[in-house]
Design a protein around this motif. Sequence first.
Motif, short mmCIF file in Angstrom:
data_model
loop_
_atom_site.label_atom_id
_atom_site.label_comp_id
_atom_site.label_asym_id
_atom_site.label_seq_id
_atom_site.Cartn_x
_atom_site.Cartn_y
_atom_site.Cartn_z
N GLU A 195 0.84 -1.20 0.00
CA GLU A 195 0.00 0.00 0.00
C GLU A 195 0.88 1.24 0.00
N ALA A 196 0.27 2.37 -0.35
CA ALA A 196 0.95 3.67 -0.33
C ALA A 196 0.41 4.46 0.86
N PRO A 197 1.16 4.56 1.94
CA PRO A 197 0.66 5.23 3.14
C PRO A 197 0.25 6.68 2.92
N ALA A 198 0.86 7.35 1.95
CA ALA A 198 0.57 8.77 1.73
C ALA A 198 -0.66 8.98 0.86
N GLU A 199 -1.22 7.92 0.29
CA GLU A 199 -2.38 8.04 -0.58
C GLU A 199 -3.67 7.66 0.17
N PRO A 200 -4.80 8.25 -0.18
CA PRO A 200 -6.07 7.88 0.46
C PRO A 200 -6.42 6.41 0.27
N PHE A 201 -6.15 5.87 -0.93
CA PHE A 201 -6.41 4.46 -1.16
C PHE A 201 -5.61 4.01 -2.39
N LEU A 202 -4.47 3.40 -2.14
CA LEU A 202 -3.69 2.73 -3.18
C LEU A 202 -3.18 1.45 -2.54
N ILE A 203 -3.89 0.35 -2.79
CA ILE A 203 -3.63 -0.93 -2.13
C ILE A 203 -3.56 -2.02 -3.17
N GLY A 204 -2.60 -2.92 -3.01
CA GLY A 204 -2.51 -4.10 -3.86
C GLY A 204 -2.51 -5.36 -3.02
N VAL A 205 -3.33 -6.32 -3.38
CA VAL A 205 -3.35 -7.60 -2.68
C VAL A 205 -3.04 -8.71 -3.69
N GLN A 206 -2.23 -9.68 -3.27
CA GLN A 206 -1.79 -10.72 -4.18
C GLN A 206 -2.86 -11.79 -4.39
N TRP A 207 -3.86 -11.79 -3.54
CA TRP A 207 -4.94 -12.77 -3.67
C TRP A 207 -6.13 -12.19 -4.42
N HIS A 208 -7.21 -12.97 -4.50
CA HIS A 208 -8.41 -12.55 -5.24
C HIS A 208 -9.60 -12.42 -4.28
N PRO A 209 -9.80 -11.24 -3.68
CA PRO A 209 -10.93 -11.06 -2.76
C PRO A 209 -12.28 -11.19 -3.45
N GLU A 210 -12.34 -10.96 -4.76
CA GLU A 210 -13.62 -11.03 -5.46
C GLU A 210 -14.21 -12.44 -5.44
N TYR A 211 -13.34 -13.45 -5.26
CA TYR A 211 -13.84 -14.83 -5.20
C TYR A 211 -14.30 -15.22 -3.79
N LEU A 212 -13.94 -14.42 -2.79
CA LEU A 212 -14.28 -14.75 -1.40
C LEU A 212 -15.56 -14.00 -1.04
N ILE A 213 -16.63 -14.30 -1.74
CA ILE A 213 -17.86 -13.51 -1.65
C ILE A 213 -18.55 -13.66 -0.30
N ALA A 214 -18.30 -14.75 0.41
CA ALA A 214 -18.97 -14.97 1.70
C ALA A 214 -18.18 -14.40 2.87
N ASP A 215 -17.01 -13.85 2.60
CA ASP A 215 -16.14 -13.33 3.65
C ASP A 215 -16.32 -11.82 3.72
N SER A 216 -17.02 -11.35 4.72
CA SER A 216 -17.33 -9.92 4.82
C SER A 216 -16.07 -9.08 5.00
N ARG A 217 -15.05 -9.64 5.63
CA ARG A 217 -13.80 -8.89 5.80
C ARG A 217 -13.15 -8.62 4.45
N GLN A 218 -13.12 -9.63 3.59
CA GLN A 218 -12.52 -9.45 2.27
C GLN A 218 -13.36 -8.50 1.42
N GLN A 219 -14.66 -8.58 1.55
CA GLN A 219 -15.53 -7.68 0.78
C GLN A 219 -15.39 -6.24 1.26
N ALA A 220 -14.86 -6.05 2.48
CA ALA A 220 -14.64 -4.70 2.99
C ALA A 220 -13.62 -3.94 2.14
N LEU A 221 -12.74 -4.65 1.44
CA LEU A 221 -11.82 -3.97 0.53
C LEU A 221 -12.57 -3.20 -0.54
N PHE A 222 -13.61 -3.82 -1.08
CA PHE A 222 -14.41 -3.15 -2.11
C PHE A 222 -15.25 -2.04 -1.49
N ARG A 223 -15.78 -2.27 -0.28
CA ARG A 223 -16.58 -1.23 0.37
C ARG A 223 -15.74 0.01 0.65
N ARG A 224 -14.51 -0.19 1.13
CA ARG A 224 -13.66 0.96 1.42
C ARG A 224 -13.28 1.69 0.13
#
Length: 245
Positions: A195-224
């Motif tokens: 992530e870029a600490p100085a940016e409001p939202f610039l985050i990269g994750v090596q996994w695929h949160p879009e496939y973890l549809i039942a995991d509310s924590r992972q879906q929080a990435l899209f909500r944020r």
Amino acid sequence: MAATIGRAGSRSRPLVGITASVHGSRIAAMANRLALWRAGAASVRITVDAPFPIERLDALVVGGGDDIDASLYGESARPHIRIDPDRDRLELLALDRAARLGLPVLGICRGSQMINVHRGGSLHVDIHEVYEEAPHMRTVLPRKRIRIEPDSRLYRILGIAECRVNALHHQSVDRVGDGLRVVARERAGIVQGIEAPAEPFLIGVQWHPEYLIADSRQQALFRRLVVTAMGEAPLDEIAGVAPAQ
């Protein structure tokens, strides 16, 4: 889930662009669009054959797919690795424009690597040549355990220091790009989040949160991502867990 007008005019939902390969997976495309729709956004797929003005977006998702051309970060190409130079150029240009516009950006798998390359970083062309003890794992199921830095934005979004994620990659971040920091790793040491600490939202994750549809924590990435795109103050408890003190 039709796209709305975006930054160029009024809209009922913020508009998020999702970069993809021309022949990218329809399942991945549907999963990303569903995740963004559930988070309150409309989306538009962006490919070399179907470009879209970045200036009309409210946020950008750099999606997964083929490997990045190794020449972009000073390494030699491998003949057995499939690359898409046209997509590489498309995404580098999209990231340039997103940076100028101050758009929130989420990188997924290849997209996380592309964020790093765009910032001048490099990649391990094959993680198993470097991390010999790392398990050979390729699954959409959450089977890989990672640890997240407690002082990171990623931790504040997910609200957890350890979790299990899926794995569909054989490359990873090596030298970290300008303005970025590593905020998640797996046990073998492979980078799983930047992530870029100085940016409001610039985050990269090596996994695929879009496939973890039942995991509310992972879906929080899209909500944020969507909350930031709407111009609202970041909500450190968006995942339902208070940030570390």
